[in-house]
Design an enzyme around this catalytic site. Sequence first.
Site, PDB file in Angstrom:
ATOM      1  N   TYR A 293       3.010  -3.782  -5.356  1.00 29.21           N
ATOM      2  CA  TYR A 293       4.040  -2.748  -5.354  1.00 29.21           C
ATOM      3  C   TYR A 293       5.015  -3.073  -4.235  1.00 29.21           C
ATOM      4  CZ  TYR A 293       1.421   0.200  -8.625  1.00 29.21           C
ATOM      5  OH  TYR A 293       0.794   0.695  -9.731  1.00 29.21           O
ATOM      6  N   CYS A 294       6.178  -3.567  -4.611  1.00 27.39           N
ATOM      7  CA  CYS A 294       7.210  -3.977  -3.658  1.00 27.39           C
ATOM      8  C   CYS A 294       8.155  -2.784  -3.474  1.00 27.39           C
ATOM      9  CB  CYS A 294       7.944  -5.189  -4.203  1.00 27.39           C
ATOM     10  SG  CYS A 294       9.123  -5.920  -3.055  1.00 27.39           S
TER      11      CYS A 294
END
Length: 210
Positions: free
Chosen positions: A169-170
């Site tokens: 999850y960026c």
Amino acid sequence: MWSEQMARRTRRVGRWAAAALLGGASLGCRSDAGALEERARPVRGEETANMSGFTKPSDEALQERLTPEQYRVTQLAGTEPPFENAYWDQHAPGVYVDVVSGEPLFSSLDKFDSGTGWPSFTRPLDPSHVTTREDRALFFERTEVRSRLAGSHLGHVFHDGPPPTGLRYCINSAALRFVPAARLAAEGYGDLLPLFEKGEHASPPGGASP
């Protein structure tokens, strides 16, 4: 091993080039919301779950309340610069909440150093606190991540992360507010304190929080 490979890749192509490649141009990612939810276990307690009364402020109110960067990221789906944001190198234990609603989204126990210059997590605190949708804005498929209550643009999720989920999850720092573990009870997130007492959701060696 995963972190060593990422470090080598980052050194080889340079900080900014690697950030563009890993943060926003992962050509091999898939839009699979079901798989994402299956690999993110809920840890939500009654205290933070009871946020159903939230009403999103008007656009005018948001522009007054948020910084220009927070507004651009959360409301206009912007992306902040890598390595020049508040939490990419954050070390402290605590919880990251939606800057608009205060909804708890991510834990420092799931944070790892992706080498991209943005905060990266293996999973959300609770999969029901985020939504995903297909994003083809850059002419290839990515999976956008938004907060459930406020609909804030958070970032994107990719299928190139470390164990145990294989997800990355960026997330934009500008979409988040960090609540230190020592402040959780005082700020209404006391039900999440046991996570830090037990060390749950901790990333494995090689994918540890920076």
